[in-house]
Design a protein around this motif. Structure first.
Motif, short mmCIF file in Angstrom:
data_model
loop_
_atom_site.label_atom_id
_atom_site.label_comp_id
_atom_site.label_asym_id
_atom_site.label_seq_id
_atom_site.Cartn_x
_atom_site.Cartn_y
_atom_site.Cartn_z
N PHE A 62 0.83 -1.21 0.00
CA PHE A 62 0.00 0.00 0.00
C PHE A 62 0.87 1.26 0.00
O PHE A 62 0.54 2.25 -0.67
N LEU A 63 1.97 1.23 0.74
CA LEU A 63 2.87 2.39 0.77
C LEU A 63 3.53 2.62 -0.59
O LEU A 63 3.71 3.76 -1.02
N VAL A 64 3.88 1.54 -1.28
CA VAL A 64 4.42 1.66 -2.64
C VAL A 64 3.34 2.21 -3.58
O VAL A 64 3.62 3.04 -4.45
N PHE A 65 2.11 1.77 -3.38
CA PHE A 65 0.97 2.27 -4.14
C PHE A 65 0.81 3.78 -3.94
O PHE A 65 0.57 4.53 -4.90
N MET A 66 1.00 4.25 -2.71
CA MET A 66 0.93 5.68 -2.42
C MET A 66 2.08 6.43 -3.08
O MET A 66 1.90 7.52 -3.64
N GLU A 67 3.29 5.86 -3.02
CA GLU A 67 4.46 6.50 -3.62
C GLU A 67 4.32 6.67 -5.13
O GLU A 67 4.88 7.59 -5.72
N ASN A 68 3.54 5.78 -5.75
CA ASN A 68 3.32 5.85 -7.19
C ASN A 68 2.01 6.57 -7.52
O ASN A 68 1.40 6.31 -8.57
N LYS A 69 1.60 7.46 -6.63
CA LYS A 69 0.44 8.34 -6.84
C LYS A 69 -0.83 7.54 -7.13
O LYS A 69 -1.62 7.89 -8.01
N TYR A 70 -0.98 6.43 -6.40
CA TYR A 70 -2.18 5.60 -6.44
C TYR A 70 -2.46 5.05 -7.85
O TYR A 70 -3.61 4.91 -8.26
N SER A 71 -1.38 4.74 -8.55
CA SER A 71 -1.50 4.16 -9.89
C SER A 71 -1.12 2.68 -9.83
O SER A 71 0.02 2.34 -9.54
N LEU A 72 -2.10 1.81 -10.11
CA LEU A 72 -1.84 0.38 -10.08
C LEU A 72 -0.85 -0.02 -11.17
O LEU A 72 0.02 -0.86 -10.95
N GLN A 73 -0.97 0.59 -12.33
CA GLN A 73 -0.07 0.27 -13.43
C GLN A 73 1.38 0.62 -13.10
O GLN A 73 2.29 -0.17 -13.33
N ALA A 74 1.57 1.82 -12.52
CA ALA A 74 2.93 2.24 -12.15
C ALA A 74 3.50 1.35 -11.06
O ALA A 74 4.69 0.99 -11.09
N MET A 75 2.66 0.97 -10.10
CA MET A 75 3.11 0.10 -9.03
C MET A 75 3.50 -1.28 -9.56
O MET A 75 4.54 -1.84 -9.19
N ASN A 76 2.66 -1.83 -10.43
CA ASN A 76 2.96 -3.15 -11.01
C ASN A 76 4.26 -3.13 -11.81
O ASN A 76 5.06 -4.07 -11.74
N LEU A 77 4.46 -2.06 -12.59
CA LEU A 77 5.69 -1.94 -13.37
C LEU A 77 6.92 -1.86 -12.47
O LEU A 77 7.95 -2.48 -12.73
#
Length: 331
Positions: A62-77
């Motif tokens: 979830f913290l990584v998700f926040m760091e990537n501005k709540y973008s699932l695609q950016a987090m997955n990448l």
């Protein structure tokens, strides 16, 4: 320039303060959970370790998700790039993950076989092992005052937790169980010092997010912890389930353990393992005071106050040497 340097310093001491609060709460709730008498089976320590790792993985994700501005695609990448596409970097975390998992289980073994005073005093040897591994693995230079502060800290904590003659009820422990408890604590101290410094070395050698590193660490810890649970407690898990004996206190312990791992990661990022050891020692004093004023199961003596003074003096002594050393940057 001043504000830029004061911000990391503020984060360092804020993270240390949170660590003191978390460690104090964990010690008190864990001690209570292991001595609470209830109908039915007690919760499995191996299960609590696995549950804490799962919660830590979800929290870091979830913290990584926040760091990537709540973008699932950016987090997955990001996760694919850092975890899947860099297998050798990921495998580096298998070593501290295995040691941390062993350490967490050893502490439950120690708490089940030793009284609180002996456990807490002996476990402070991790400060010394951490300092020695920091010198040997990270090439840190500790000055004379820092070595003296470590000795003062160990002496102070020992005096604070020195068992009194009035605790006769705790002498029912058998010699065999005491040996098991002491060996468990000593192994935990050694593993804590090595794994902590190893993880610090990895964090400070990379620009990767500390939360991504903790996801990698948590994945290995979960797999190894689950395998250990099935090997040692597999029959109990098959009979009564993984969450047997869980109650509100157990879940509080699990949450505090999971949060503790993240707080320690932040402390390592902004401070170092030895300062983390000092924060833990202060939390022991705090938990002792809470035990006296709230639980009424501890009666301070002159030895206690002497130990408290030594710990405070050691903290100031180490900080005095630590500030000039922080200005030097070693690649």
């Amino acid at each position: 320039m001043v504000s830029a340097t004061s911000h990391p310093s503020r984060l360092k001491y804020l993270s240390l303060g949170v660590l003191v609060l978390q460690t104090t709460s964990l010690v008190l709730t864990m001690r209570y959970s292991r001595t609470l008498k209830e109908d039915g089976p007690r919760y499995l320590a191996s299960s609590a370790v696995v549950s804490a790792e799962v919660l830590k993985i979800f929290t870091c994700t979830f913290l990584v998700f926040m760091e990537n501005k709540y973008s699932l695609q950016a987090m997955n990448l990001l996760l694919k790039e850092e975890i899947v596409n860099k297998p050798m970097e990921t495998m580096k975390l298998a070593v501290p993950a295995g040691i941390y998992t062993l350490q967490n289980n050893l502490l439950y073994v120690a708490l089940s076989n030793l009284d609180a005073a002996t456990y807490q005093v002996t476990y402070q040897l991790k400060i010394l092992t951490t300092a020695l591994f920091s010198v040997s693995m990270l090439g840190k230079k500790l000055g004379l005052y820092q070595w003296l502060s470590l000795l003062l800290l160990m002496a102070g904590v020992t005096l604070v937790q020195w068992p009194t003659d009035s605790t006769g009820e705790q002498k029912v422990l058998t010699a065999g169980s005491q040996v098991v408890g002491v060996v468990a604590v000593l192994m935990a101290c050694l593993s804590s010092g090595f794994a902590g410094v190893y993880f610090e070395k990895i964090l400070k050698e990379t620009k990767q997010s500390v939360w991504v590193r903790n996801i990698q660490l948590g994945l290995f810890s979960f797999v190894l912890g689950f395998l250990g649970m099935m090997v040692y407690d597999g029959q109990s898990v098959r009979q009564s389930g993984m969450f047997q004996g869980y109650n509100a206190i157990t879940w509080i312990v699990v949450v505090l353990q999971a949060v503790g791992g993240l707080v320690i990661a932040v402390v390592i990022k902004y401070a170092d393992n030895i300062l983390k050891g000092f924060a833990t020692s202060v939390s022991i004093i705090a938990s002792t005071l809470i035990s006296y004023f709230l639980l009424n199961d501890f009666h301070p003596t002159g030895v206690f106050f002497l130990g408290a003074v030594l710990v405070i003096a050691a903290t100031f002594l180490y900080s005095y040497q630590g500030k000039p050393a922080s200005s030097a940057v070693k690649v």
